[in-house]
Design an enzyme around this catalytic site. Structure first.
Site, PDB file in Angstrom:
ATOM      1  N   HIS A 227       0.820  -1.221   0.000  1.00 34.74           N
ATOM      2  CA  HIS A 227       0.000   0.000   0.000  1.00 34.74           C
ATOM      3  C   HIS A 227       0.846   1.260   0.000  1.00 34.74           C
ATOM      4  O   HIS A 227       0.384   2.325  -0.384  1.00 34.74           O
ATOM      5  CB  HIS A 227      -0.936   0.001   1.214  1.00 34.74           C
TER       6      HIS A 227
ATOM      7  N   ASP B 215       3.558   9.274  -0.647  1.00 37.13           N
ATOM      8  CA  ASP B 215       2.360   8.529  -0.267  1.00 37.13           C
ATOM      9  C   ASP B 215       2.171   7.409  -1.283  1.00 37.13           C
ATOM     10  O   ASP B 215       2.404   7.628  -2.476  1.00 37.13           O
ATOM     11  CB  ASP B 215       1.149   9.484  -0.350  1.00 37.13           C
TER      12      ASP B 215
END
Ligand code: GDG
Length: 717
Positions: free
Chosen positions: A150, A358
């Site tokens: 992720h 991110d």
């Protein structure tokens, strides 16, 4: 614990936001850590967890307290998290925490193995469980195992900093499928494999022993209806929205929603905002920044320090710019209800995502999902994975605070038409590339990866059987033999000039090349002069030099280049780099050929040479990406040459003269021969010499076996 009782709740992080709707729709068991046990009433806790097992198919993995701390707050969040976000200055490592990480992965492995049934698909999530795929592979060799990361994968210069990096990569390679949020992250992973393990890979696959591991970029999405349903039909959302519209009348609302994590760029955003207020006098009183900062990992010092610094900065901005009727920053340092969040998304004129790095960033997608009419602007950090597929947002470099302030100012004044066009394009894409689409793609790819295993095994080379090949050779009337030299007809020598052909090899080549039914070619990475010196006297023999860059038909006096004209300007840039590696690696040297440059490290200390070779290969890979040249690894060599200079291309040229053949025998031992094996159709006798992965149909152990085959050919009349 809440009010002295155990409660369960779904966490508000990105992974939970993505997986909950997917699990609800597709079914499946969720196996996860239930959080720290503390010393409280464990009976009540077990009852709550059992209830979750029955009602929600959520199975708790219990970790002893010390393991949990070392695993979660230690290695996962103080070692892996900063490094994977390219912020190595935050790295803290402690060997005991690594042991805890190892142990936690083992405990997970047991928990999964206990619930596993044949034909299940096992999907491992995220950086906390990077060792689990390999552990599961040992426990359940046939299981279908997929892994999704992720968070981003770090840059190739940063990954090697990581203590225990080899174990992590090997852990991941236990999976059948490893998927990333973006192609960029996938490429970084491939560079790390090359640099740290020396393992080469293809764009979408890496071979591990006899097993293929598929690689894929699968950007995660959201479940849009979870937001649109609240947006359109929920009373609480409608109330909040109506209240806030009145409350912020006359002000433009900027919204930021983050876990309070240093990767999310909260401080940088506040500083940029302060810049904006400072530089644009007419904005004062007309904007409000609502910053939701959900507490996270609060037992880690860095997070506590961040919280203190954010508090200070919010106070400073409000103190400096605020008035009795205007608060520039509305700071909410807790989690809010989803209904409130959606009302805020609806209210906000701008959503400001400022991550320093991110994996994806779901907030960006959720905001866009709540803007069906196109009224709203997304300001998005180019370092969030989301930027790869949300190009219509206004992109920022969050480290560049004054430019970020200008972009936000532009977002406030953007023309309605442009704003709507941008937002509608984003909105449609977020709806289409949703979390269900992502989940389906992941699971389909995992199934495909598993079924490709069978094909992979079927295409593995067999041992060469002399009797079969003799019969085929005898029956054939038009034969083609293509033979590599070093490692295939002769053993490797420490220095290239020491590998002169033995009398046996010269005799075999002469006899086979003089047979009228044969067309015989010697291919090599060596320079033309070298092949001339050794083999020019053999009549009827084709010579192919520099891996296919040049070719000389029998009886010809000059060499033909496969491409012309050829520029070698690139050598002046690459040569100093190779020379630098020669300086660093005692025993290594550079060979200059007409078309290529080779760094040889046969004589260097093997481990050190191999380690520097990984570094050189990944450096050259990045440097040559947009050029016609590539860096190829050979047997303790790294060679830079044009992509077109390969044995496969030379083969086409050979066929054009020799014509179609009813017996084709190709033998080679290294990577350059793979181009040829790949090009040649079924039915050919392609033979790889030595260990290692290959596309050849057959393998033999060493060059002696090839000489035996040639001797056997020699005896066929
Ligand atoms: C990791 C990766 C990747 C936030 N505050 C509240 C709240 N949230 C929800 C948001 C969103 C989620 O939390 C945060 O997701 P992100 O994607 O922004 O970030 P991470 O938690 O760091 O997640 C990330 C993600 O995994 C998925 O792969 O995108 O890059 O780091 O859904 O809405 N939800 C509620 N109240 C809040 O106050 N209800």
């Amino acid at each position: 614990m809440a009010d002295g009782h155990w409660t369960t709740e779904r966490s508000s992080g990105g992974l939970a936001s993505a997986m909950n709707p997917l699990l609800r729709r597709r079914g499946g068991d969720w196996i996860g850590w239930a959080g720290d046990r503390g010393d409280e009433d464990l009976k009540e806790r077990s009852a709550v967890l059992q209830d979750w097992e029955q009602k929600e198919q959520c199975f708790a993995v219990e970790l002893p307290s010390d393991v949990a701390t070392g695993f979660y707050e230690g290695y996962a969040n103080q070692t892996l998290w900063p490094v994977f976000h390219n912020l190595p200055s935050q790295l803290k490592f402690d060997a005991a925490a690594w042991e805890a990480y190892l142990e936690a992965n083992r405990i997970f492995c047991k928990a999964v193995a206990m619930r596993y049934r044949p034909d299940d698909l096992v999907w491992v999530h995220d950086y906390h469980l990077m060792l689990l795929p390999q552990m599961l592979r040992q426990e359940l060799p046939d299981a279908a195992i997929g892994f999704f990361l992720h968070i981003p994968f770090p840059a190739s210069e940063i990954f090697p900093i990581l203590p225990r990096r080899e174990e992590l990569l090997e852990g991941l390679l236990g999976a059948d499928l490893i998927a990333f949020q973006t192609h960029g992250h996938l490429q970084q992973f491939r560079s790390a494999l090359l640099r740290v393990l020396g393992t080469e890979s293809k764009v979408a696959e890496v071979a591990v022993g006899g097993r293929p591991v598929h690689l894929e970029a699968l950007p995660i999405g959201i479940a849009p209806e979870e937001y649109t349903a609240l947006l359109n039909q929920d009373e609480t959302t409608a109330h909040h929205y109506a209240d806030w519209v009145a409350r912020y009348k006359g002000q433009r609302v900027l919204l930021a929603v983050d876990r309070l994590d240093y990767t999310k760029g909260v401080l940088e955003r506040l500083r940029a905002y302060s810049h904006l207020l400072q530089s644009s006098a007419d904005i004062k009183g007309k904007v409000a920044l609502i910053q939701i900062a959900v507490p996270t990992r609060e037992r880690i010092d860095t997070y506590q320090e961040l919280r203190t610094e954010v508090n200070r900065l919010v106070g400073e901005i409000n103190g400096r710019f605020g008035t009795p009727d205007w608060t520039p920053v509305v700071y909410i340092n807790r989690s809010i209800e989803r209904a409130e969040l959606v009302a805020l998304y609806k209210l906000a004129d701008i959503c400001w995502v400022g991550s320093l790095r991110d994996g994806m960033n779901l907030v960006a997608k959720e905001y866009v999902a709540c803007k069906p009419n196109g009224d709203g602007v997304l300001v998005l950090s180019e370092f969030a994975g989301a930027a790869a597929e949300m190009g219509e947002a206004l992109l920022i470099n969050p480290y560049d605070e004054d430019r970020t302030a200008s972009t936000v100012e532009r977002a406030l004044s953007i023309e309605q038409q442009e704003r709507r066009e941008r937002m509608r394009a984003l909105h449609n894409r977020v709806l289409r590339n949703n979390v269900f689409h992502w989940g389906d793609r992941f699971l389909t790819s995992l199934e495909e990866a598993v079924s490709a295993r069978g094909h992979y095994i079927d295409t593995q080379p067999k041992r060469l059987r002399t009797s079969e090949i003799r019969d085929a050779y005898t029956r054939a009337s038009r034969r083609l033999l293509i033979l590599d030299y070093d490692g295939t007809l002769a053993p490797f020598a420490k220095q290239p000039w020491q590998a002169a052909p033995s009398p046996v090899v010269l005799r075999l080549l002469s006899i086979l090349a003089s047979e009228p039914r044969n067309c015989v070619a010697l291919t090599s990475g060596r320079a033309a002069e070298n092949l001339d010196r050794w083999f020019d006297a053999i009549e009827g023999l084709w010579l192919i030099a520099e891996h296919g860059a040049e070719l000389k038909p029998p009886l010809a006096t000059a060499w033909e280049s496969l491409r012309s004209p050829v520029s070698t300007d690139w050598k002046s840039t690459v040569l100093p780099i190779l020379e630098h590696f020669v300086d660093r690696t005692p025993g290594s040297f550079v060979e200059e050929k007409k078309y290529g440059l080779v760094w040889h490290y046969h004589m260097a200390e093997p481990e050190f040479g191999g380690w520097l070779a990984n570094e050189l290969a990944s450096m050259l890979e990045a440097m040559l990406a947009d050029t016609e040249q590539r860096a190829f690894r050979g047997d303790r060599t790294i060679e830079v040459r044009p992509v077109w200079a390969n044995k496969g291309e030379a083969f086409e040229r050979l066929l054009a003269t020799c014509g179609q053949r009813d017996f084709v025998f190709v033998a080679g031992d290294d990577r350059t021969d793979e181009d040829l094996f790949e090009r040649i159709q079924n039915g050919a006798w392609t033979v790889h010499v030595g260990p290692g992965p290959t596309r050849a149909a057959f393998v033999v152990r060493g060059f002696e076996a090839i000489l035996e085959v040639l001797q056997m050919f020699e005896q066929v009349i």
